[in-house]
Every structure is written in C-alpha cells, then in structure tokens.
Design an enzyme around this catalytic site. Structure first.
Site, PDB file in Angstrom:
ATOM      1  N   HIS A 169      43.402  30.690  35.190  1.00 24.28           N
ATOM      2  CA  HIS A 169      42.218  29.809  35.283  1.00 24.28           C
ATOM      3  C   HIS A 169      41.637  29.425  33.926  1.00 24.28           C
ATOM      4  O   HIS A 169      40.426  29.251  33.780  1.00 24.28           O
ATOM      5  CB  HIS A 169      41.123  30.461  36.158  1.00 24.28           C
ATOM      6  CG  HIS A 169      40.281  29.424  36.853  1.00 24.28           C
ATOM      7  ND1 HIS A 169      39.180  29.732  37.624  1.00 24.28           N
ATOM      8  CD2 HIS A 169      40.380  28.071  36.874  1.00 24.28           C
ATOM      9  CE1 HIS A 169      38.636  28.626  38.084  1.00 24.28           C
ATOM     10  NE2 HIS A 169      39.344  27.602  37.643  1.00 24.28           N
TER      11      HIS A 169
ATOM     12  N   CYS B 115      33.929  32.172  36.430  1.00 16.48           N
ATOM     13  CA  CYS B 115      35.242  32.642  35.964  1.00 16.48           C
ATOM     14  C   CYS B 115      35.664  32.145  34.586  1.00 16.48           C
ATOM     15  O   CYS B 115      35.878  32.937  33.671  1.00 16.48           O
ATOM     16  CB  CYS B 115      36.344  32.209  36.918  1.00 16.48           C
ATOM     17  SG  CYS B 115      36.060  32.649  38.608  1.00 16.48           S
TER      18      CYS B 115
END
Ligand SMILES: *[C@@H]1O[C@H](CO)[C@@H](O)[C@H](O)[C@H]1NC(C)=O
Ligand SMILES: *[C@@H]1O[C@H](CO)[C@@H](O)[C@H](O)[C@H]1NC(C)=O
Length: 587
Positions: free
Chosen positions: A143, A82
């Site tokens: 994130h 990610c």
C-alpha cells in the site's frame, strides 16, 4: 598438550579475534547480529488484544510475546491511516517529509494503478539492511504505490525499496474486494458515475431533439457520440464491482502478478506457506522479514475454522485467526531454531476503525479506553497501538514500558542492531529503542510528538521529563463526531481533517495523558496551573517543527498522482486482460 594441537588452538583464537575485530568495526551493536521478524496488523485496535486488557477476545500467541518480552504501552503511530503510517514506519520519518501525506481528503494510495507512492529516494530500513548483508523479505500488504510512468517500472515496488523478496498485495485489502456494503470506493464512485450518466444522457437527448426539430443546425454525429459515451459510463457503473476487484485485489510474487483477482479462501494459507518457506531458506541468516498482515482490515476474510468462534462476531473471529497466524509464524521460527537469534516485533499500523459498522454490528477494532479511532488525526484511539518486542535471553521477559515511543523508532533500532548507520543526509524522527528496551535508559528520547491529520498538525504531545514525568497532549483541531463527543463519523468513511466538520480549538484542548489516557477531562487554566506554560510551549514546538520542514517535497498523494491511470493498471495479461488463474503461479 600436543604441539600440533596448540598451533591449531592459536590459529583458531587468532581467526576468532580477526573476525571479531572485523565485524565489530564501526558499530557498538550487540553480536551476533539478530534476525528481524516484524509483524504488523492492519487496523487492529489496541483494545482488541488480551495483553492490552481485553478479557473476552483470545489472543494467546500475541500475549505470549508480551509475557516473554517487552510491552510498550504508549506506542504511537505516525498517522491514523495506512499509507502515511507505513511510510513513516519504513523510513523512520514523519510522512510529510517524504511527501506521503495528502491535502485533499484522499489520504491513502487509492489505486494499484495510481502513480504516487514511496519515492525512490527514500531509504527504508530494508534498504540499509540489504546493504549490510541481510536477506530482506516482505510478505503481505504494501500500500505504498507501485508504478510511476509505465505499468512495469515498479518504481515504488517493495523490490525498489530494499526488499529482496515480495509476496502479497501491492495494494490493500478493502471492502470492495468482496463487494461489501462497507465499501471504500465503489459506493462513492457509483454515485459520481450515476451523475455523469444522467448528464450525458440528458445531453444526448437534447442534441437528438435539436436535430429532429431542426432547432440545432447539427448532424446526428454529436448526439450519437454523446449517447455512446453515456452507454460506456452506464456499463462501467454497472460492472464497477467486478472492475475494482480485478484492478486492486491481486497478489504478486516479486515483479509478477500470480493471482488476479485473488481467491480469498486460500490467501491465509498461501501467506503462511510463504513465511515458512522464507524462514527455511534463510535460516542461516541474517534476515529481516516484514510480515504485513491483511488481517484485520475489512472485509475480514476469515477461514471456516475461525468463523463463529469468538465472542465478537466476524471481527473477533478475524482477530483470533490473526493471532493463530502469529502462533504459526512463531512456530516456524522455533522449528528452524531461530527463536533465540531473532528479534520479533508486533504492532498495528494504527487504531481500529469505528466507522466500520453495518446494521448495528461492529466490523472494526476496539481502542480500549482511548477516544476516537482510525482516521481521526489526533485522538489517541487512532494512533496508540500495541508494541511488543521479543528476543529471549536478550530482552527481559515481562517488562512493561510506559514511556512514549513511536513506530518510527523501529527504523533506527533495527538499523543499529544490524550494525548499520542511519542516513546522515536527512532528518530521522525515530529514536533507537535499544537503551529503553534493555533498561539502560529510563526515559524515551521523544520529548515532542506531532500528530498529523493529512498535512495539518491536529495535536501534539509533550513528554515533559523534568516535571515528574507528565505527558501532555494538546488538540488544535478535532473532527466532529455524530453524536457529539462519542462515536464516529458515521456514513463518511473516515472523519475529515479539515473543513466544516472539524472544530478548531483556541485555546487548544489540553489533557494529561498519564492521569487521563481516555482524554475525557479537558484541563483549563483553573484546573491546571501549568496550562498556559504547557500550551505555549507546545505551540512553539509545533511552529519550530513546521519551520524546519522542507517545502520542496514532491507530493505523492495529490489528486493528480492519486487517480486511476488506465496505462498504469497492473494486469497479468495486457490491459484490459486483468485476470489469471492461480495455477499459473510460478513458484
Ligand atoms: C474486546 O475486543 C472486542 C472486539 O473488538 C470488543 O468488542 C470488546 O469490547 C473488547 N473487550 C474489552 C473488555 O476490551
Ligand atoms: C458535516 O457532517 C454532516 C453530518 O454528518 C454532513 O451532513 C455534512 O455534509 C458534513 N459537511 C461537510 C462539509 O462535509
């Protein structure tokens, strides 16, 4: 015609001309400027989507985007996990350029209370569009870090990176948010804490025994202190599950925490409401909305309506629910009359996770014919993702583009369509997709793509245009699977990028991706006359790419910045009061 009328007509034409001249200055982007709706799934495999060949899962809304728009079939994420992939997406640059890549195995931002994240000096497409008069929003997962030095400096926060509006998780959904057995952090931490407790307990007993037997000339104080420390470690370990849920699984609106920990049964509807209210508020445009789904990452939070509906267990249910969300979002766009003026994009941050399985059940994505998955640096399954672009009346319906493209291409494409300019003071690795999408160019501008696993180039791809359009790929390193050749790195979360469980290949493994997208047939000098030429060309290109990298980039995912700092822990109360009820949401 009445003279008065003629004057008005003249005035209107002059005004129109003046406006046209003003807005077209310095840019050849089509007018009027579109709105942008960027949809990104989390951990979705390319094989999980109907229009990419899945016949048993139902994704009608995503498939509709392909039917009415352009489908990229060779669309590549810049990383297979990610944080680096998202950093590259937002900046149009390989994540190693922004320091958003790790050297130590901690491949993504590990804590909401860590200090690393997307550096304030990086320029996202949101930042450029905001300067061009767009209203920019991010709804869902971030994130990419939060704070640098104090718990509210929000130096890495979406609002510091060009977004006017943020609603969602600054961190990421993870198994630990629902205390799943498939845990990203808890299991490993518990193991370390257990070890730590045993050492401390042993030390306390030794000190006490030494004191009792007068073998050690000390007071009781050290023994008591060490025993207290052991008790604290025991308590932390005992309540670790709760602590993680509070520390990482919370929602924010702009700079304020609205729900800590999250109540997952209402998250999906909250996110959808937020999208529809953003679209309503900004229907006069121009806007850029990045919807970054929490789906389909474990723990696969799925509402009742979708549980048990798919043929593929909880994972399939979650994929089908996300598709329904896509439908709802496109419905809102339609309702506001924005479909014709909005460029919609759909993708996934990287491939499906093969390691997400428990008791014989698969809880991660399916990467179709492609080998490997999330976390495996170079294998196609970790980086080849869906890529759909939809703008009715402007982009052709049903066009399929097999040319190699990258998620990093969205940056220059969006910037150009918005009438902006990509930054000139830094390398941008993405290329404007517009000519390819419109069909004015037959080939992708990407000649070489490099596939990183942490800071290492595990593989590279050559889109060799001159020789009849072959796409070569070499692997310099590949992770070792158990069992060999198939499957995943079971029991180890994600495969490592270096060390004993990575095989170095010399000569490298060579594949012809057009003929062999599954990377099953390793080419040799005997089977492929161009073998040596291709391998040496790719080696040279990798070296050249490595040479032009700057070496003074500050590393954001190093152990020092990427560990939990109690003083950076975001709490809606004052640390350690990290909980607040949803009723306090100041919408
Ligand atoms: C469709 O997706 C599911 C869920 O990931 C997967 O298990 C299945 O194998 C896929 N089917 C096909 C035909 O690709
Ligand atoms: C390599 O993988 C094996 C099998 O999963 C594991 O037992 C071993 O600890 C790994 N070695 C390293 C250095 O991670």
């Amino acid at each position: 015609m009445l003279p008065g009328h003629r004057v008005w007509t003249c005035a209107a034409v002059a005004l129109g001309l003046a406006l046209a001249l003003k807005t077209s200055a310095g840019s050849d982007a089509p007018r009027p400027r579109p709105n942008f709706l960027l949809l990104m799934a989390d951990d979705l495999g390319i094989g999980d989507v109907g229009c990419y060949g899945n016949t048993t899962i139902r994704t009608p809304n995503i498939d509709q985007l392909a039917e009415d728009g352009v489908k990229l079939t060779h669309h590549i994420a810049a990383a297979s996990v990610c944080t680096p992939s998202r950093a590259a997406f937002l900046t149009g640059r390989y994540p190693i350029r922004s320091g958003m890549i790790s050297y130590n195995g901690y491949r993504v931002v590990q804590w909401a209370g860590a200090a690393g994240g997307l550096p304030p000096g990086e320029i996202t497409f949101a930042k450029i569009l905001k300067e061009r008069g767009y209203t920019t929003g991010l709804i869902g997962k971030w994130h990419l870090g939060l704070n640098c030095r104090s718990p509210r400096d929000h130096c890495h926060h979406p609002l510091s990176h060009g977004f006017d509006h943020f609603y969602g998780m600054p961190f990421s959904l993870m198994g630990d948010c629902l205390r799943w057995e498939l845990s990203e952090k808890r299991v490993g931490l518990q193991h370390k804490l257990g070890l730590c407790f045993h050492i401390l307990a042993f030390a306390a007993v030794t000190l006490a025994a030494g004191r009792l037997t007068h073998l050690l000339p000390i007071s009781w104080v050290p023994a008591v202190l060490v025993a207290l420390l052991a008790a604290v470690v025991f308590l932390i370990s005992h309540f670790l599950g709760d602590l993680l849920v509070h520390a990482d699984c919370f929602l924010m609106r702009n700079h304020a925490i609205t729900e800590q920990p999250m109540r997952f049964e209402r998250t999906t509807s909250l996110l959808l409401e937020e999208v529809s209210s953003f679209l309503k508020r900004n229907k006069d445009g121009p806007f850029l909305l990045f919807v970054s789904f929490l789906h389909v990452h474990i723990p696969l939070v799925t509402t009742k309506d979708f549980l048990g509906r798919s043929q593929h267990g909880l994972y399939g249910d979650n994929v089908e629910e996300m598709d329904w969300m896509v439908g709802r979002i496109l419905g809102s766009l339609e309702e506001e009359g924005l479909s014709g003026s909005t460029l919609v994009y759909f993708t996934s941050d990287h491939g499906g996770s093969l390691e997400s399985q428990l008791g014989g059940h698969q809880y991660g994505g399916w990467n179709g014919v492609h080998k490997g998955g999330k976390g495996m640096g170079g294998w196609e399954g970790g980086i080849r993702v869906p890529g759909l672009l939809h703008w009715p009346g402007v982009l052709p319906a049903g066009r399929v583009i097999p040319e190699p493209t990258s998620l990093m291409d969205i940056f220059p494409t969006v910037v150009r369509l918005a009438g902006g300019q990509v930054p000139q003071d830094r390398v941008i690795d993405g290329h404007d997709l517009w000519p390819l999408l419109r069909g004015t160019a037959g080939h992708s501008e990407h000649e070489f793509l490099f596939h990183y696993c942490e800071h290492l180039v595990h593989a590279a791809r050559w889109n060799q245009r001159e020789a009849g359009g072959r796409v070569w790929k070499v692997h310099f390193m590949t992770p070792v699977f158990q069992p060999e050749g198939a499957g995943a790195c079971y029991g180890r979360g994600v495969c490592p990028c270096s060390g004993d469980n990575v095989t170095r290949h010399d000569p490298p493994l060579l594949f012809d991706l057009e003929r062999d997208p599954g990377e099953r047939q390793v080419l040799t000098p005997d089977t492929e006359p161009a073998f040596h030429a291709v391998v040496s060309r790719l080696r040279r290109e990798v070296e050249a790419h490595r040479r032009e990298l700057k070496h003074d980039v500050f590393q954001q995912l190093g152990t020092y910045l990427n560990t939990w700092r109690p003083w950076l822990q975001p709490c809606c109360g004052t640390f350690p009061l990290c909980w607040c009820s949803p009723q306090e949401d100041p919408r």
